[in-house]
Design a protein around this motif. Structure first.
Motif, mmCIF file in Angstrom:
data_model
loop_
_atom_site.group_PDB
_atom_site.id
_atom_site.type_symbol
_atom_site.label_atom_id
_atom_site.label_comp_id
_atom_site.label_asym_id
_atom_site.label_seq_id
_atom_site.Cartn_x
_atom_site.Cartn_y
_atom_site.Cartn_z
ATOM 1 N N ASP A 88 0.534 -0.766 0.249
ATOM 2 C CA ASP A 88 -0.219 -0.008 0.208
ATOM 3 C C ASP A 88 0.616 1.375 0.396
ATOM 4 O OD1 ASP A 88 -2.258 -0.934 -0.042
ATOM 5 O OD2 ASP A 88 -2.142 -1.259 2.348
ATOM 6 N N TYR A 89 0.402 2.328 -0.672
ATOM 7 C CA TYR A 89 1.017 3.666 -0.743
ATOM 8 C C TYR A 89 0.264 4.615 -0.853
ATOM 9 C CZ TYR A 89 5.227 0.764 -2.887
ATOM 10 O OH TYR A 89 6.342 0.235 -3.175
ATOM 11 N N ASP A 109 -5.275 7.202 -1.720
ATOM 12 C CA ASP A 109 -5.093 5.321 -1.334
ATOM 13 C C ASP A 109 -3.955 4.739 -2.416
ATOM 14 O OD1 ASP A 109 -5.235 5.667 1.433
ATOM 15 O OD2 ASP A 109 -6.786 5.107 1.283
ATOM 16 N N CYS A 110 -2.898 4.460 -2.626
ATOM 17 C CA CYS A 110 -2.897 4.419 -4.322
ATOM 18 C C CYS A 110 -1.928 1.951 -3.436
ATOM 19 C CB CYS A 110 -1.422 4.318 -4.344
ATOM 20 S SG CYS A 110 -2.148 6.201 -6.279
ATOM 21 N N ALA A 111 -2.430 1.591 -4.642
ATOM 22 C CA ALA A 111 -1.257 -0.224 -4.367
ATOM 23 C C ALA A 111 -1.065 -0.487 -5.468
ATOM 24 C CB ALA A 111 -2.459 -1.426 -4.402
ATOM 25 N N VAL A 112 0.516 -1.428 -4.919
ATOM 26 C CA VAL A 112 1.100 -1.695 -6.127
ATOM 27 C C VAL A 112 1.008 -3.263 -6.032
ATOM 28 C CG1 VAL A 112 3.474 -2.435 -7.182
ATOM 29 C CG2 VAL A 112 2.330 0.534 -5.952
ATOM 30 N N SER A 113 0.842 -4.127 -6.860
ATOM 31 C CA SER A 113 0.795 -5.613 -6.808
ATOM 32 C C SER A 113 1.073 -7.036 -7.643
ATOM 33 C CB SER A 113 -0.757 -6.280 -6.207
ATOM 34 O OG SER A 113 -1.102 -5.470 -7.879
ATOM 35 N N ASP A 114 0.781 -7.619 -8.280
ATOM 36 C CA ASP A 114 2.169 -8.854 -9.392
ATOM 37 C C ASP A 114 2.608 -8.766 -9.482
ATOM 38 O OD1 ASP A 114 -1.367 -9.219 -9.121
ATOM 39 O OD2 ASP A 114 -1.540 -7.535 -10.144
#
Length: 199
Positions: A88-89, A109-114
């Protein structure tokens, strides 16, 4: 009087450009595997021009606080990266130039995945989702804008929503990243997304 006003504005712009932070010539290349169209390829070709023009316009802003946000994101330089950690960012959008010289929004709210391949802005009225791939010490981004009452869109689903850009880690502490989007379709000359790990 009109002539003097024009000359004064030209002088201000010239001073602003000479005062640009050092080390802002970096831009990632578009990987051959990225499925972007010609329009977005042209936007990436003009990456440096978009950034320089956007920063020049931003320096004309009356808000010293907003100008300091921009300076902090560029003056320290960049640290090469090959991936962005999942998690989470907090992220905020800074619009350089265009309708206004400079607009800095609050954090969302941002998110990085995979395994670092997908990035998404999850809150706020304007959101985005897209892909990241390593390129030249940074990460090339392609994705699409969507609004808070919509589901995320895939790149290419609607040309007006397409986004392309480059993401890099800002040198020094605290840990933060800078995603730059050249010549966005709406409002501004150059968009910058600041990302800070939420933890």
């Amino acid at each position: 009087m009109f002539r003097n006003s024009c000359l004064r504005r030209v002088a201000i712009v010239l001073v602003a450009f000479t005062a640009l932070p050092a080390g802002v010539s970096w831009a990632c290349m578009v990987p051959d595997t990225a499925p972007i169209d010609q329009f977005d390829g042209d936007r990436m070709t003009g990456f440096d021009a978009a950034r320089t023009r956007g920063l020049g316009e931003a320096l004309l802003s009356d808000s010293a606080g907003d100008r300091s946000i921009v300076s902090a994101l560029f003056a320290a330089g960049e640290t090469p990266i090959s991936t962005l950690p999942d998690g989470d960012y907090r992220c905020r959008t800074i619009k350089l130039g265009g309708l206004l010289p400079l607009t800095a929004y609050g954090f969302f709210d941002c998110a990085v995945s995979d395994n670092g391949a997908t990035i998404e802005k999850r809150t706020g009225s304007q959101r985005f989702k897209g892909q990241l791939v390593a390129s030249d010490g940074g990460l090339f981004y392609w994705g699409a804008l969507h609004y808070g009452d919509e589901q995320p869109m895939a790149y290419g689903a609607e040309a007006e929503r397409n986004q392309v850009g480059c993401l890099v880690r800002v040198s020094g502490k605290p840990v933060r990243y800078r995603l730059e989007l050249p010549f966005p379709r709406f409002e501004s000359t150059h968009d910058v997304i600041e990302l800070v790990p939420a933890r």
